[in-house]
Design an enzyme around this catalytic site. Structure first.
Site, PDB file in Angstrom:
ATOM      1  N   LYS A 108     -26.430 -41.382 -42.182  1.00 13.32           N
ATOM      2  CA  LYS A 108     -27.275 -41.278 -40.981  1.00 13.32           C
ATOM      3  C   LYS A 108     -28.750 -41.154 -41.385  1.00 13.32           C
ATOM      4  O   LYS A 108     -29.624 -41.033 -40.531  1.00 13.32           O
ATOM      5  CB  LYS A 108     -26.861 -40.060 -40.154  1.00 13.32           C
ATOM      6  CG  LYS A 108     -25.426 -40.148 -39.616  1.00 13.32           C
ATOM      7  CD  LYS A 108     -25.089 -38.921 -38.809  1.00 13.32           C
ATOM      8  CE  LYS A 108     -23.607 -38.726 -38.580  1.00 13.32           C
ATOM      9  NZ  LYS A 108     -22.988 -39.701 -37.692  1.00 13.32           N
ATOM     10  N   HIS A 119     -19.987 -31.158 -32.664  1.00 10.21           N
ATOM     11  CA  HIS A 119     -19.177 -32.308 -33.091  1.00 10.21           C
ATOM     12  C   HIS A 119     -17.832 -31.743 -33.567  1.00 10.21           C
ATOM     13  O   HIS A 119     -17.770 -30.618 -34.058  1.00 10.21           O
ATOM     14  CB  HIS A 119     -19.919 -32.984 -34.250  1.00 10.21           C
ATOM     15  CG  HIS A 119     -19.331 -34.277 -34.718  1.00 10.21           C
ATOM     16  ND1 HIS A 119     -18.255 -34.347 -35.565  1.00 10.21           N
ATOM     17  CD2 HIS A 119     -19.700 -35.561 -34.480  1.00 10.21           C
ATOM     18  CE1 HIS A 119     -17.990 -35.620 -35.826  1.00 10.21           C
ATOM     19  NE2 HIS A 119     -18.843 -36.376 -35.182  1.00 10.21           N
ATOM     20  N   ASP A 167     -24.972 -27.450 -38.924  1.00 12.09           N
ATOM     21  CA  ASP A 167     -24.615 -28.868 -39.012  1.00 12.09           C
ATOM     22  C   ASP A 167     -25.898 -29.661 -38.740  1.00 12.09           C
ATOM     23  O   ASP A 167     -26.341 -29.767 -37.600  1.00 12.09           O
ATOM     24  CB  ASP A 167     -23.526 -29.169 -37.978  1.00 12.09           C
ATOM     25  CG  ASP A 167     -23.254 -30.662 -37.839  1.00 12.09           C
ATOM     26  OD1 ASP A 167     -23.990 -31.470 -38.429  1.00 12.09           O
ATOM     27  OD2 ASP A 167     -22.297 -31.001 -37.121  1.00 12.09           O
ATOM     28  N   GLN A 209     -27.530 -34.629 -37.402  1.00 15.67           N
ATOM     29  CA  GLN A 209     -28.443 -35.365 -36.511  1.00 15.67           C
ATOM     30  C   GLN A 209     -29.874 -34.872 -36.614  1.00 15.67           C
ATOM     31  O   GLN A 209     -30.754 -35.400 -35.938  1.00 15.67           O
ATOM     32  CB  GLN A 209     -27.969 -35.254 -35.056  1.00 15.67           C
ATOM     33  CG  GLN A 209     -26.625 -35.889 -34.802  1.00 15.67           C
ATOM     34  CD  GLN A 209     -26.635 -37.404 -35.038  1.00 15.67           C
ATOM     35  OE1 GLN A 209     -27.681 -38.047 -35.034  1.00 15.67           O
ATOM     36  NE2 GLN A 209     -25.462 -37.962 -35.256  1.00 15.67           N
ATOM     37  N   CYS A 268     -17.002 -37.826 -30.566  1.00 17.01           N
ATOM     38  CA  CYS A 268     -16.393 -36.715 -31.328  1.00 17.01           C
ATOM     39  C   CYS A 268     -16.913 -35.380 -30.824  1.00 17.01           C
ATOM     40  O   CYS A 268     -17.157 -34.461 -31.623  1.00 17.01           O
ATOM     41  CB  CYS A 268     -16.632 -36.857 -32.831  1.00 17.01           C
ATOM     42  SG  CYS A 268     -15.910 -38.334 -33.523  1.00 17.01           S
TER      43      CYS A 268
HETATM   44  N1  PLP Z   1     -21.969 -33.515 -37.072  1.00 12.28           N
HETATM   45  C1  PLP Z   1     -22.675 -34.257 -36.235  1.00 12.28           C
HETATM   46  C2  PLP Z   1     -23.636 -33.594 -35.282  1.00 12.28           C
HETATM   47  C3  PLP Z   1     -22.515 -35.640 -36.229  1.00 12.28           C
HETATM   48  O1  PLP Z   1     -23.218 -36.396 -35.383  1.00 12.28           O
HETATM   49  C4  PLP Z   1     -21.598 -36.225 -37.137  1.00 12.28           C
HETATM   50  C5  PLP Z   1     -21.356 -37.685 -37.133  1.00 12.28           C
HETATM   51  O2  PLP Z   1     -21.449 -38.338 -36.124  1.00 12.28           O
HETATM   52  C6  PLP Z   1     -20.896 -35.398 -38.003  1.00 12.28           C
HETATM   53  C7  PLP Z   1     -21.118 -34.041 -37.946  1.00 12.28           C
HETATM   54  C8  PLP Z   1     -19.919 -35.934 -38.978  1.00 12.28           C
HETATM   55  O3  PLP Z   1     -20.544 -36.688 -39.954  1.00 12.28           O
HETATM   56  P1  PLP Z   1     -19.704 -37.463 -41.069  1.00 12.28           P
HETATM   57  O4  PLP Z   1     -18.687 -38.277 -40.332  1.00 12.28           O
HETATM   58  O5  PLP Z   1     -20.706 -38.281 -41.779  1.00 12.28           O
HETATM   59  O6  PLP Z   1     -19.074 -36.433 -41.944  1.00 12.28           O
END
Ligand code: PLP
Length: 408
Positions: free
Chosen positions: A227, A124, A201, A204, A365
């Protein structure tokens, strides 16, 4: 233990029970944000209506109650992640802020010219751009683990990237664009072999898998509450205590100091050192309640439920004319990304919405993933434990409408 009655659990989630464009809502955008159980809503309302005050500051009763609720949430998250002590749990604004915190605080103190940061092609943007910012500042270099055609990391290539200059390995546990579950324990072990810092990260992963940071062995693990069936505005950065303790702060303000004078200031111990200013107390309380709710349902049962739904959805969606699934890893969680021949994903999303089906359409993203698969965007259905076969049937009916309109 008997399996939970997932159909009955839908009654716990008020947002599911509404119509969109005159159709029952089929909410299949859980990877973007998931809906809150009544128990979470109740905890947040109770906090706001009876218990609210600022934390860590007051001798009066309400401040102590608020502090206990906030710190109670921290302890719950600690147990949920298998962290060894509550001080390893830093509350952030979300995954994005957690990764920026590590990149800025650890990176500025530890990265130098020519040092290497290893990321993967499925990240992401929030696990790419923070590293680019600090790499530019420190003269460090980014190396990228490539993907195979199924959307799995090429682990042989990964091992080839590791060397004496590798200082950080930062990868997603589960890909938001493809659903791929990465072999994180293996990646962490290899990264540790060259002495690199490991950052996962987990945005998900936490809603779908049982995560145990001790078993994974990583230094950092970040996720977002919104999430995980909790309110937006709060997230978690797990950090191994010895690493957190050695890091300077990244933001200054109240609550993160020991002593302040105009000659200089000293820092509080973790996690306070990294929580400058008044936090999102109610959202953290909601996160604690969400974790309690999920543990009540059972994380293993949730994973099994979602695996069954994903298999059902994959088979049914694959059979729609013109559909191509993007992301066919052997090990996947809850995400079904796809394109339809000659149809822009935004048109798929709009037509589905008119039938009450919520999916995401776009690059998620994760533009490098789109580039890898030579598509501008995908449509993505993403599942939660509260989805059912009827939601997927509505999706498939909608996709047949799309296929009909575009003559596929
Ligand atoms: N990392 C992953 C794999 C994601 O799916 C997301 C959000 O879609 C993020 C990071 C970013 O999360 P946040 O916008 O809640 O900081």
């Amino acid at each position: 233990m008997t399996a939970p009655d997932f159909e009955a659990l839908r009654a716990d989630i008020p947002a599911l029970h509404q119509e969109v464009h005159g159709r029952p809502l089929a909410y299949l955008d859980n990877a973007a944000s998931s809906h809150l159980p009544q128990a979470v809503l109740d905890a947040v309302v109770r906090y706001h209506s009876r218990e609210h005050s600022n934390v860590h500051r007051g001798v009066h009763t309400l401040s102590q109650v608020a502090t206990e609720r906030y710190e109670g949430a921290r302890r719950r998250v600690q147990r949920f992640l298998g962290a060894s002590r509550p001080e390893e749990i830093v509350f952030t604004r979300g995954t994005t802020e957690g990764i920026n915190l590590v990149a800025q605080a650890w990176g500025r103190a530890n990265l130098g010219a020519g040092d290497e940061i290893v990321l993967s092609e499925l990240e992401h943007h929030s696990n790419i751009v923070p590293w680019q910012l600090i790499a530019q500042e420190r003269g460090a270099v980014i190396r990228v683990i490539p993907l195979n055609d199924a959307g799995e990391l090429d682990l042989a290539a990964f091992r080839g990237l590791l060397g004496p200059r590798t200082r950080v390995v930062a990868v997603a546990h589960v890909s938001n664009a493809l659903g791929t579950i990465n072999p994180v324990a293996e990646i962490v072990a290899a990264a540790k072999g060259v002495g690199a810092l490991t950052v996962i990260d987990g945005a998900q992963a936490v809603p779908h898998l049982r995560v145990d940071v001790a078993a994974l062995g990583c230094d950092f693990y970040a996720f977002s509450a919104h999430k995980l069936y909790a309110p937006p505005g709060v997230g978690v950065l797990y950090g191994r205590y010895a690493v957190l303790e050695g890091m300077p702060p990244w933001q200054g303000g109240g609550d993160m100091i020991e002593v302040v004078s105009f000659e200089g200031s000293t820092w509080a111990k973790p996690p306070s050192r990294f929580e400058a200013g008044t936090p999102s107390i109610a959202a953290a309380v909601g996160l604690g309640a969400a974790v309690e709710y999920l543990e009540g349902v059972g994380l293993e049962a949730i994973a099994a439920r979602e695996d069954a739904l994903l298999a059902y959805a994959t088979e049914a969606v694959s059979a729609v004319p013109g559909v191509r699934i993007i992301g066919t890893a052997a090990s996947k969680a809850s995400v079904l990304s796809f394109v339809m021949e000659g149809v822009h994903p935004h048109d798929i999303g709009t037509i589905l919405d008119s039938e009450g089906v919520a999916v995401r359409a776009g690059h998620h993203c994760a533009q490098p993933v789109m580039r890898r698969f030579k598509v501008p965007a995908t449509a993505r259905a993403s599942l939660a434990f509260y989805n059912n076969e009827a939601d997927i049937d509505a999706l498939v009916r909608g996709l047949h409408t799309v296929a009909g309109i575009f003559g596929l």
